[in-house]
Write a protein that holds these residues in place. Sequence first.
Motif, PDB file in Angstrom:
ATOM      1  N   LEU A  81     -42.451  19.728 -46.158  1.00 32.56           N
ATOM      2  CA  LEU A  81     -41.966  19.259 -44.856  1.00 32.56           C
ATOM      3  C   LEU A  81     -40.520  18.792 -44.942  1.00 32.56           C
ATOM      4  O   LEU A  81     -39.709  19.079 -44.056  1.00 32.56           O
TER       5      LEU A  81
ATOM      6  N   LEU B 137     -38.112  21.828 -45.258  1.00 31.45           N
ATOM      7  CA  LEU B 137     -38.005  22.531 -43.970  1.00 31.45           C
ATOM      8  C   LEU B 137     -37.100  21.765 -43.013  1.00 31.45           C
ATOM      9  O   LEU B 137     -36.196  22.336 -42.393  1.00 31.45           O
ATOM     10  N   ALA B 138     -37.312  20.459 -42.923  1.00 27.47           N
ATOM     11  CA  ALA B 138     -36.502  19.653 -42.008  1.00 27.47           C
ATOM     12  C   ALA B 138     -35.041  19.670 -42.434  1.00 27.47           C
ATOM     13  O   ALA B 138     -34.143  19.827 -41.599  1.00 27.47           O
TER      14      ALA B 138
ATOM     15  N   ALA C 152     -33.474  21.991 -44.166  1.00 26.18           N
ATOM     16  CA  ALA C 152     -32.907  23.320 -43.924  1.00 26.18           C
ATOM     17  C   ALA C 152     -32.566  23.483 -42.444  1.00 26.18           C
ATOM     18  O   ALA C 152     -31.501  23.987 -42.089  1.00 26.18           O
ATOM     19  N   ALA C 153     -33.463  23.027 -41.578  1.00 30.88           N
ATOM     20  CA  ALA C 153     -33.216  23.159 -40.135  1.00 30.88           C
ATOM     21  C   ALA C 153     -31.998  22.353 -39.722  1.00 30.88           C
ATOM     22  O   ALA C 153     -31.133  22.842 -38.994  1.00 30.88           O
TER      23      ALA C 153
ATOM     24  N   ARG D 202     -28.709  24.094 -41.244  1.00 29.80           N
ATOM     25  CA  ARG D 202     -28.208  25.405 -40.845  1.00 29.80           C
ATOM     26  C   ARG D 202     -27.870  25.529 -39.375  1.00 29.80           C
ATOM     27  O   ARG D 202     -27.137  26.424 -38.983  1.00 29.80           O
ATOM     28  N   SER D 203     -28.390  24.651 -38.532  1.00 32.63           N
ATOM     29  CA  SER D 203     -28.016  24.828 -37.141  1.00 32.63           C
ATOM     30  C   SER D 203     -27.777  23.503 -36.450  1.00 32.63           C
ATOM     31  O   SER D 203     -28.249  22.456 -36.883  1.00 32.63           O
ATOM     32  N   ASN D 204     -27.024  23.611 -35.382  1.00 31.10           N
ATOM     33  CA  ASN D 204     -26.714  22.469 -34.569  1.00 31.10           C
ATOM     34  C   ASN D 204     -27.567  22.582 -33.337  1.00 31.10           C
ATOM     35  O   ASN D 204     -27.405  23.484 -32.550  1.00 31.10           O
ATOM     36  N   PHE D 205     -28.504  21.703 -33.173  1.00 33.32           N
ATOM     37  CA  PHE D 205     -29.357  21.860 -32.000  1.00 33.32           C
ATOM     38  C   PHE D 205     -29.511  20.522 -31.301  1.00 33.32           C
ATOM     39  O   PHE D 205     -29.164  19.466 -31.839  1.00 33.32           O
TER      40      PHE D 205
ATOM     41  N   ILE E  62     -33.717  13.532 -35.131  1.00 35.29           N
ATOM     42  CA  ILE E  62     -34.622  13.943 -36.204  1.00 35.29           C
ATOM     43  C   ILE E  62     -34.429  13.059 -37.423  1.00 35.29           C
ATOM     44  O   ILE E  62     -35.396  12.562 -37.997  1.00 35.29           O
TER      45      ILE E  62
ATOM     46  N   LEU F 293     -36.043   9.816 -36.676  1.00 33.92           N
ATOM     47  CA  LEU F 293     -37.499   9.906 -36.725  1.00 33.92           C
ATOM     48  C   LEU F 293     -37.994   9.912 -38.172  1.00 33.92           C
ATOM     49  O   LEU F 293     -38.986   9.278 -38.516  1.00 33.92           O
TER      50      LEU F 293
ATOM     51  N   VAL G  51     -37.613  10.978 -48.279  1.00 32.21           N
ATOM     52  CA  VAL G  51     -36.970  10.946 -49.591  1.00 32.21           C
ATOM     53  C   VAL G  51     -36.547  12.348 -49.998  1.00 32.21           C
ATOM     54  O   VAL G  51     -35.413  12.587 -50.437  1.00 32.21           O
TER      55      VAL G  51
ATOM     56  N   SER H 263     -33.407  37.925 -46.803  1.00 32.13           N
ATOM     57  CA  SER H 263     -33.480  36.463 -46.747  1.00 32.13           C
ATOM     58  C   SER H 263     -34.362  35.886 -47.844  1.00 32.13           C
ATOM     59  O   SER H 263     -34.052  34.864 -48.430  1.00 32.13           O
ATOM     60  N   PHE H 264     -35.477  36.595 -48.097  1.00 29.09           N
ATOM     61  CA  PHE H 264     -36.416  36.055 -49.074  1.00 29.09           C
ATOM     62  C   PHE H 264     -35.836  36.098 -50.483  1.00 29.09           C
ATOM     63  O   PHE H 264     -35.982  35.156 -51.260  1.00 29.09           O
TER      64      PHE H 264
END
Lengths: 301, 268
Positions: B82, B85-86, B88-89, B92-95, B101, B104, B147, B174-175
Amino acid sequence: MLTRLSTYFYQRPRLVLFLFLAPPLLYLLVVYLGSLFLLLINSFYSIDDFTGLIIREFTLKTYAQIFEPANREIFARTASMAFVVTIASAIISFPLAYYIAKYASPRLKTWLLIGVTIPLWSSYLVRVYSWKLILAQEGILSWFIRLFGLEGVLQWLLSFEGIGGSSLALSPIGMFIVFVYIWLPYMIIPVQTALERVPNSLIEASGDLGAKPLQTFRTVILPMAFPGVIAGSIFTFSLTLGDFIIPLAIGNSKFFIGQAVYSYQGTAGNIPLAAAMTMGPVVIMIIYLLIARRLGAFDAL
Amino acid sequence: MHSKKAPLGLTIAAIGTLLFLHVPMLIIFLYTFTPDETTYTFPLPGFTTKWFGVALQRADLWRSLILSLQVATVATIAALILGTLAAAAVYRSNFFGRESISFLLVLPIALPGIVSGIALRTAIGGFDIPFSFWTIVIGHATFCVVVVYNNVLARFRRTSASMIEASMDLGANSFQTFRHVVLPNIATALLAGGMLAFALSFDEVIVTTFTAGQQTTLPIWIFSQLNRPRDRPVTNVVATFVILITFIPIFLAQRISASSSDTEGENK
């Protein structure tokens, strides 16, 4: 196959973002925020005095209970302890933080920082336990106090109503020492970070302009380190406010907020009251964070 | 860095603070050798190593240890997935809502443990979920994620995007890029974050008291001894063991983080 899948994803960055974000967000939103929300709702429920069952109807009755004298006293006791612990941590943190920021060689600095962060991360419970051994009446601290002939001083300190008790292990003074010991690293790190940002040239300039070291400290270093102190105080204050292990292990039978919450939900099974009690620290912390933000503490984190 | 020598008073105060932070844990180690079963008498009335053997024979301790290790392992794996993933998100992008996030994610360690604990307890009670291994793991994962997230995000920010682009330009999908470029790059950050998460979970007690029900993790076992000491010498052995098992991963994690920021510093 994999390449086609890869291309598919490459063309849809939004989808990838969604796939990345969904699991952690769902987890924290549903499990964590969901639980917090449920806690909030429960604090507006009440408990049937006879059956001990939770009545799921909106009421402010439970909040009213918080303002009963016994519970008010618990809040006052906990908040004053958190306050005193925070002040003491701020003062004690300075020498080491200053040494690390201004005098340690890069190599030594790495080691000293590890020396501060290890107790910050590790063995919270065991570190509390260690004071059970140290503060015991027959233990090592008493031995040293006798060695230096300071029994009189200790007795004098323990004789004060409110902070004293029959022995160090059973007194608010003992709890205070343990709280400071446990949360001190949370203060040292932000203070050190803040001191790191005080330019040496500024300190030298102050000295060149005729300021005495103490004056330089008061008028140059302290104001610049202050956001760091506030940042650290967020932790020392909040953690003391919510802790129930230390008051249970050390100290007398007088309740702290955490302890009250723990016993209300446990033996009494009164989750609404426990929930309402918990809202106390949450509200205090939100107000504290808002003030801290105005004082610029978040830049120092 | 000016090379002035520190004033003596400051040096002594700094050393004193460091001792204050570390000596108490050494005292527990000292007490593992006491023959005294009922008090914490100092100086120790004798010397014995028998408590290590006694602790090894205790079935309840083994059960608690195994439970704690299992919980920490599963919570760490969940946090690794988790948290990465968070990170990386966010990297890589501005959202929209990106800042929230981080907020949180930090919340579970910023709020006092008792708040998280009682909140989870309320949810467990409210939905009549039986206490189980998984209720403990879910509680631990909430504060372990951040952490890993922090460590991995910091590493992502130091990894140059051109490497990933180069890999893709050279024909990797990508993989493959993830497997051969990204993963080796963040490997030590994952290791550091994972070890910190493991240590956090292994000695967590506050949230666990609310999510464990009747189960006894090792910290809960120690906690029960805090109130009513029955096995003082055995508790000392267990406490020493917990110090070691959390100290080592945290120390290594700090070394990894320190050395990766050292190499970063050289380019400045």
